[in-house]
Design a protein around this motif. Structure first.
Motif, PDB file in Angstrom:
ATOM      1  N   PHE A 319      -9.292  -5.307  34.608  1.00 36.89           N
ATOM      2  CA  PHE A 319      -9.856  -3.965  34.436  1.00 36.89           C
ATOM      3  C   PHE A 319     -10.710  -3.863  33.174  1.00 36.89           C
ATOM      4  O   PHE A 319     -11.781  -3.249  33.179  1.00 36.89           O
ATOM      5  N   GLU A 320     -10.262  -4.526  32.123  1.00 27.97           N
ATOM      6  CA  GLU A 320     -10.944  -4.371  30.824  1.00 27.97           C
ATOM      7  C   GLU A 320     -12.320  -5.055  30.821  1.00 27.97           C
ATOM      8  O   GLU A 320     -13.219  -4.613  30.108  1.00 27.97           O
ATOM      9  N   THR A 321     -12.497  -6.112  31.628  1.00 23.37           N
ATOM     10  CA  THR A 321     -13.831  -6.736  31.696  1.00 23.37           C
ATOM     11  C   THR A 321     -14.722  -5.978  32.692  1.00 23.37           C
ATOM     12  O   THR A 321     -15.894  -5.717  32.426  1.00 23.37           O
ATOM     13  N   GLY A 322     -14.123  -5.622  33.827  1.00 21.26           N
ATOM     14  CA  GLY A 322     -14.914  -4.953  34.871  1.00 21.26           C
ATOM     15  C   GLY A 322     -15.394  -3.580  34.439  1.00 21.26           C
ATOM     16  O   GLY A 322     -16.500  -3.154  34.786  1.00 21.26           O
ATOM     17  N   ILE A 323     -14.584  -2.881  33.653  1.00 25.55           N
ATOM     18  CA  ILE A 323     -14.962  -1.500  33.307  1.00 25.55           C
ATOM     19  C   ILE A 323     -16.167  -1.494  32.359  1.00 25.55           C
ATOM     20  O   ILE A 323     -16.989  -0.582  32.395  1.00 25.55           O
ATOM     21  N   ARG A 324     -16.298  -2.549  31.540  1.00 27.26           N
ATOM     22  CA  ARG A 324     -17.465  -2.602  30.636  1.00 27.26           C
ATOM     23  C   ARG A 324     -18.767  -2.688  31.444  1.00 27.26           C
ATOM     24  O   ARG A 324     -19.729  -1.973  31.180  1.00 27.26           O
TER      25      ARG A 324
END
Ligand code: NAD
Length: 336
Positions: A319-324
């Protein structure tokens, strides 16, 4: 050249998928039928307009004659079925269209495909021995979880909203076409997607848009509802694998082991915006709790071990990479 019918390809996941498919399989000819409801957006397909092996047809999957004519004209050997009414809140206010498109529309497609590909139960026409129908569904058909446990392909269906009930009905019709007629059907049940091109009405685009506009960021109830978030491109890879390598009659759960609650999502987006577009106060001060959605499911979480072990699928993004990436895309959309 293989002709594939994609339904609902002007929506969020379908439009991401068409671009993915055209890049990955240049020898496939794609016909995209989409009714262009409020959720369909032709601008989602700008990048594919130049492809010679892509055709758009504006039409309704409930229109039997149109679907039959498309099958006659293109002799499809595959259907990848995304078209649906997809927003739970809308299904609570006006369920009719959910039953029409999700239930009757899916039935229509399955039945036309069966008649076009088969002569009788379990007998395929010679040139359709490999023809396959991929039905895209959701984890919401399984109902809600407590603190523990994961949805597997064996979890009993227990849909709670008119949306999930209509999707569950369509899954059962797809299942029956495999068991009764031997139609080559594969179903995927995926967790919540996020990424570029999602409709403004959905949670993550709403948080980003309201944050950027300086409006209140509405969060249902206490913000503790949990979803298992998957970056849309990872879903596209799972669909491609299930379509090409899945077993007929099987269902595959797709999810990225990224359980996050709504408040965490809002806070994370605000923190990223505080860094990339800082202002005098944190975006977090805009978060405001609103009356909960009726029948709001508490938690969804997917056990994706079947598609991982049998088809070699694995989510690339957390989630933390995709949300960026997602936030970058929406900043351009809303401020570009
Ligand atoms: P979306 O609402 O963004 O797009 C749906 C598309 O279907 C739109 O382009 C719309 O115009 C089209 N459509 C609606 N009714 C139609 C009809 N009668 N005939 C032809 N086209 C019609 O939806 P999405 O988020 O891209 O979801 C696609 C599929 O994936 C749906 O079946 C949904 O249930 C499923 N799914 C979505 C998610 C998610 O998180 N978005 C998760 C799991 C499964």
């Amino acid at each position: 050249m293989k002709n594939i019918l994609v339904t609902g390809g002007a929506g969020f996941i379908g439009s991401n998928f068409i671009l993915f498919l055209l890049r990955k399989h240049p020898l496939i000819n794609i016909v995209n039928i989409d009714k262009l409801t409020y959720a369909g957006e032709l601008s989602n397909l700008k990048e594919v307009e130049g492809y010679k092996n892509y055709t758009f047809v504006k039409g309704d999957i409930c229109d039997r004659l149109l679907i039959e004519n498309l099958f006659k004209e293109y002799n499809f050997s595959g259907v990848i079925h995304f078209a649906a009414e997809s927003h739970v809140d809308n299904s609570i206010k006006s369920p009719n269209e959910f039953i029409n498109t999700n239930v009757l529309g899916t039935f229509n497609l399955l039945d036309v495909a069966k008649n076009h590909w088969m002569t009788s139960p379990n007998e395929f026409k010679k040139n359709h021995l490999e023809s396959r129908f991929l039905h895209i569904s959701t984890d919401e058909v399984y109902g809600t979880l407590g603190e523990e446990g994961l949805f597997t392909e064996q979890t009993p269906y227990a849909p709670n909203s008119p949306y999930s009930a209509s999707k569950a009905s369509s899954d059962f019709i797809a299942r029956s076409y495999f068991h009764t007629y031997g139609l080559n059907v594969v179903t995927t049940n995926c967790s919540n997607n996020y990424g570029p091109k999602q409709h403004d009405e959905k949670l993550i685009p709403t948080i980003i848009r309201k944050a950027l506009k300086g409006d209140n960021i509405p969060i249902y109830g206490d913000g503790k509802n949990i979803r298992d978030w998957l970056y849309v491109e990872d879903h596209c890879k799972g669909i491609d694998l299930a379509f090409n390598n899945g077993m007929a009659g099987e269902t595959y759960n797709i999810g990225g082991k990224n359980e996050r609650n709504n408040l965490y999502i809002a806070n994370t987006i605000c923190e990223i915006l505080d860094n990339v577009l800082p202002k005098s106060t944190s975006y977090k001060t805009q978060i405001s709790f609103v009356k909960d959605r009726p029948g709001h499911d508490y938690r969804y979480a997917i056990d994706a071990s079947k598609i991982e072990s049998e088809l070699g699928w694995k989510a690339q993004e957390n989630f933390e990479t995709g949300i960026r990436k997602t936030i970058d895309w929406y900043i351009k959309k809303y401020q570009g």
